[in-house]
Design a protein around this motif. Structure first.
Motif, PDB file in Angstrom:
ATOM      1  N   LYS A   1       0.815  -1.210   0.000  1.00 47.11           N
ATOM      2  CA  LYS A   1       0.000   0.000   0.000  1.00 47.11           C
ATOM      3  C   LYS A   1       0.853   1.266   0.000  1.00 47.11           C
ATOM      4  N   ILE A   2       1.822   1.330   0.899  1.00 47.95           N
ATOM      5  CA  ILE A   2       2.788   2.426   0.905  1.00 47.95           C
ATOM      6  C   ILE A   2       4.160   1.843   1.212  1.00 47.95           C
ATOM      7  N   PRO A   3       5.233   2.527   0.823  1.00 50.19           N
ATOM      8  CA  PRO A   3       6.575   2.005   1.094  1.00 50.19           C
ATOM      9  C   PRO A   3       6.873   1.945   2.585  1.00 50.19           C
ATOM     10  N   VAL A   4       7.715   0.968   2.946  1.00 49.37           N
ATOM     11  CA  VAL A   4       8.202   0.833   4.313  1.00 49.37           C
ATOM     12  C   VAL A   4       9.728   0.752   4.238  1.00 49.37           C
ATOM     13  N   THR A   5      10.411   1.621   4.992  1.00 49.16           N
ATOM     14  CA  THR A   5      11.870   1.598   5.035  1.00 49.16           C
ATOM     15  C   THR A   5      12.327   1.205   6.431  1.00 49.16           C
ATOM     16  N   TYR A   6      13.194   0.204   6.490  1.00 47.07           N
ATOM     17  CA  TYR A   6      13.733  -0.305   7.758  1.00 47.07           C
ATOM     18  C   TYR A   6      15.168   0.183   7.947  1.00 47.07           C
ATOM     19  N   ALA A   7      15.517   0.474   9.196  1.00 49.89           N
ATOM     20  CA  ALA A   7      16.897   0.835   9.550  1.00 49.89           C
ATOM     21  C   ALA A   7      17.272   0.146  10.841  1.00 49.89           C
ATOM     22  N   GLY A   8      18.546  -0.290  10.932  1.00 46.80           N
ATOM     23  CA  GLY A   8      19.019  -0.824  12.197  1.00 46.80           C
ATOM     24  C   GLY A   8      19.769  -2.135  12.115  1.00 46.80           C
ATOM     25  N   GLY A   9      21.087  -2.096  12.327  1.00 48.17           N
ATOM     26  CA  GLY A   9      21.865  -3.310  12.523  1.00 48.17           C
ATOM     27  C   GLY A   9      22.461  -3.953  11.296  1.00 48.17           C
ATOM     28  N   VAL A  10      22.133  -3.467  10.087  1.00 44.87           N
ATOM     29  CA  VAL A  10      22.665  -4.101   8.873  1.00 44.87           C
ATOM     30  C   VAL A  10      24.179  -3.885   8.816  1.00 44.87           C
ATOM     31  N   HIS A  11      24.938  -4.973   8.651  1.00 43.78           N
ATOM     32  CA  HIS A  11      26.392  -4.834   8.676  1.00 43.78           C
ATOM     33  C   HIS A  11      27.109  -5.684   7.635  1.00 43.78           C
TER      34      HIS A  11
ATOM     35  N   TYR B   1      26.711  -7.565   3.342  1.00 44.77           N
ATOM     36  CA  TYR B   1      25.925  -7.729   2.113  1.00 44.77           C
ATOM     37  C   TYR B   1      24.966  -8.904   2.259  1.00 44.77           C
ATOM     38  N   GLU B   2      25.427  -9.947   2.939  1.00 43.35           N
ATOM     39  CA  GLU B   2      24.562 -11.101   3.143  1.00 43.35           C
ATOM     40  C   GLU B   2      23.343 -10.722   3.980  1.00 43.35           C
ATOM     41  N   GLU B   3      23.539  -9.831   4.918  1.00 40.10           N
ATOM     42  CA  GLU B   3      22.400  -9.429   5.742  1.00 40.10           C
ATOM     43  C   GLU B   3      21.401  -8.583   4.956  1.00 40.10           C
ATOM     44  N   ILE B   4      21.893  -7.832   3.994  1.00 43.67           N
ATOM     45  CA  ILE B   4      20.976  -7.121   3.100  1.00 43.67           C
ATOM     46  C   ILE B   4      20.097  -8.145   2.381  1.00 43.67           C
ATOM     47  N   ARG B   5      20.730  -9.210   1.893  1.00 39.97           N
ATOM     48  CA  ARG B   5      19.970 -10.255   1.205  1.00 39.97           C
ATOM     49  C   ARG B   5      18.985 -10.934   2.172  1.00 39.97           C
ATOM     50  N   ARG B   6      19.436 -11.134   3.402  1.00 42.59           N
ATOM     51  CA  ARG B   6      18.570 -11.739   4.419  1.00 42.59           C
ATOM     52  C   ARG B   6      17.360 -10.850   4.687  1.00 42.59           C
ATOM     53  N   LEU B   7      17.604  -9.564   4.780  1.00 44.99           N
ATOM     54  CA  LEU B   7      16.507  -8.623   4.986  1.00 44.99           C
ATOM     55  C   LEU B   7      15.538  -8.663   3.813  1.00 44.99           C
ATOM     56  N   GLY B   8      16.092  -8.757   2.603  1.00 44.09           N
ATOM     57  CA  GLY B   8      15.234  -8.839   1.426  1.00 44.09           C
ATOM     58  C   GLY B   8      14.361 -10.080   1.445  1.00 44.09           C
ATOM     59  N   THR B   9      14.924 -11.193   1.879  1.00 46.20           N
ATOM     60  CA  THR B   9      14.162 -12.444   1.951  1.00 46.20           C
ATOM     61  C   THR B   9      13.080 -12.368   3.026  1.00 46.20           C
ATOM     62  N   LEU B  10      13.456 -11.914   4.217  1.00 44.95           N
ATOM     63  CA  LEU B  10      12.502 -11.831   5.327  1.00 44.95           C
ATOM     64  C   LEU B  10      11.385 -10.838   5.025  1.00 44.95           C
ATOM     65  N   GLY B  11      11.733  -9.769   4.331  1.00 46.76           N
ATOM     66  CA  GLY B  11      10.746  -8.734   4.014  1.00 46.76           C
ATOM     67  C   GLY B  11      10.010  -8.981   2.710  1.00 46.76           C
ATOM     68  N   GLY B  12      10.267 -10.125   2.102  1.00 43.54           N
ATOM     69  CA  GLY B  12       9.582 -10.446   0.853  1.00 43.54           C
ATOM     70  C   GLY B  12       9.919  -9.515  -0.293  1.00 43.54           C
ATOM     71  N   GLY B  13      11.087  -8.845  -0.200  1.00 41.35           N
ATOM     72  CA  GLY B  13      11.505  -7.923  -1.255  1.00 41.35           C
ATOM     73  C   GLY B  13      10.772  -6.605  -1.254  1.00 41.35           C
ATOM     74  N   SER B  14       9.878  -6.406  -0.288  1.00 40.16           N
ATOM     75  CA  SER B  14       9.042  -5.195  -0.305  1.00 40.16           C
ATOM     76  C   SER B  14       9.476  -4.149   0.714  1.00 40.16           C
ATOM     77  N   ILE B  15      10.473  -4.476   1.551  1.00 41.21           N
ATOM     78  CA  ILE B  15      10.934  -3.547   2.568  1.00 41.21           C
ATOM     79  C   ILE B  15      12.230  -2.884   2.102  1.00 41.21           C
ATOM     80  N   HIS B  16      12.227  -1.560   2.048  1.00 38.94           N
ATOM     81  CA  HIS B  16      13.440  -0.831   1.688  1.00 38.94           C
ATOM     82  C   HIS B  16      14.360  -0.751   2.904  1.00 38.94           C
ATOM     83  N   VAL B  17      15.618  -0.378   2.683  1.00 41.36           N
ATOM     84  CA  VAL B  17      16.577  -0.387   3.779  1.00 41.36           C
ATOM     85  C   VAL B  17      17.457   0.852   3.755  1.00 41.36           C
ATOM     86  N   THR B  18      17.785   1.325   4.930  1.00 41.74           N
ATOM     87  CA  THR B  18      18.798   2.364   5.064  1.00 41.74           C
ATOM     88  C   THR B  18      19.923   1.821   5.934  1.00 41.74           C
TER      89      THR B  18
END
Length: 265
Positions: A211-221, A223-240
């Motif tokens: 419905k609207i974008p969601v951006t998550y921040a916190g603890g990413v350290h 490249y693998e964790e970026i991929r993990r976040l993408g998987t957990l968020g179903g590819g729909s959660i943006h990241v900072t």
């Protein structure tokens, strides 16, 4: 999943801090990185990379003797990349228009709306009338208490009674253009994401039909964790990402982070 850059400003300088360490008394925070460059430098870098939706955060309250210096840095960044950055930190109905006029695409608001521990709908309505829903980002930054995540205000220092859950997200989605959600307990620590929160946000986004974008921040350290976040968020959660980036003293290269975020998750 998109990468959303950040420019955090504290005591008039671009910094990366440990989010849970920030206190207003004497304007203190545990610092991970203090930049020699000003905020406009980072704004121009993000403009050159074609990155949009990044956020400029003022980490001093209006009562701080450093506030005017911090505000000046923020305004210079917004002017250097007009329409490309959002701004948050002490935003309310009386000053929101000033930051939009300075070049912000959106204002980011928490404490003004989640006042005294609860959602104040009359303040939210006033903000929408003042700046328009299309220019408003609600910051639902949160900390864990028990099994739930509760929205925190006043530069993440005070708990509210409002949970980050599907009911809250459903109710607020009609009033803003995006959600920004810092996992405060892990913010600035580069020790891992709040997986339960990311999973929860991804499930809501999927059920709400993005419905609207969601951006998550916190603890990413990593490249693998970026991929993990993408998987957990179903590819729909943006990241900072802040402290882990090489431009802020970390190990992750900006171009590689952008490429990893653009992978299909």
């Amino acid at each position: 999943m998109e990468f959303r850059p950040c420019i955090d400003i504290h005591n008039g300088q671009v910094k990366q801090i440990v989010g849970s360490s920030l206190v207003d008394k004497n304007d203190k925070a545990v610092e991970n990185f203090v930049a020699s460059a000003d905020a406009a430098y980072y704004a121009k870098l993000y403009r050159e990379k074609g990155l949009k939706g990044g956020h400029v955060i003022l980490l001093n309250p209006e009562s701080s003797p450093y506030y005017e210096q911090t505000k000046a840095q923020a305004v210079s960044a917004l002017g250097a990349y007009r329409g490309g950055l959002q701004v948050g930190g002490g935003i309310h109905a009386e000053n929101a228009a000033l930051f939009l006029e300075a070049g912000a695409s959106h204002v980011i608001v928490t404490s003004y709306v989640f006042y005294d521990g609860h959602i104040h709908m009359e303040r939210l309505d006033r903000l929408c009338q003042t700046v328009g829903r299309e220019h408003l980002v609600l910051d639902l930054s949160c900390r864990r208490r028990g099994d739930d995540y509760y929205i925190v205000t006043d530069r993440w220092q005070n708990f509210t009674e409002e949970k980050v859950d599907s009911q809250t997200l459903d109710m607020l989605a009609g009033y803003c253009d995006e959600f920004l959600i810092h996992a405060v307990d892990v913010e600035g620590k580069s020790q891992g994401i709040e997986e339960a929160l990311v999973r929860q946000l991804g499930a809501w986004s999927k059920s709400a039909g993005n419905k609207i974008p969601v951006t998550y921040a916190g603890g990413v350290h990593s490249y693998e964790e970026i991929r993990r976040l993408g998987t957990l968020g179903g590819g729909s959660i943006h990241v900072t990402i802040g402290s882990a980036l090489e431009i802020f003293g970390g190990r992750l290269l900006l171009d590689e982070v952008i490429r990893t975020c653009n992978e299909k998750h």
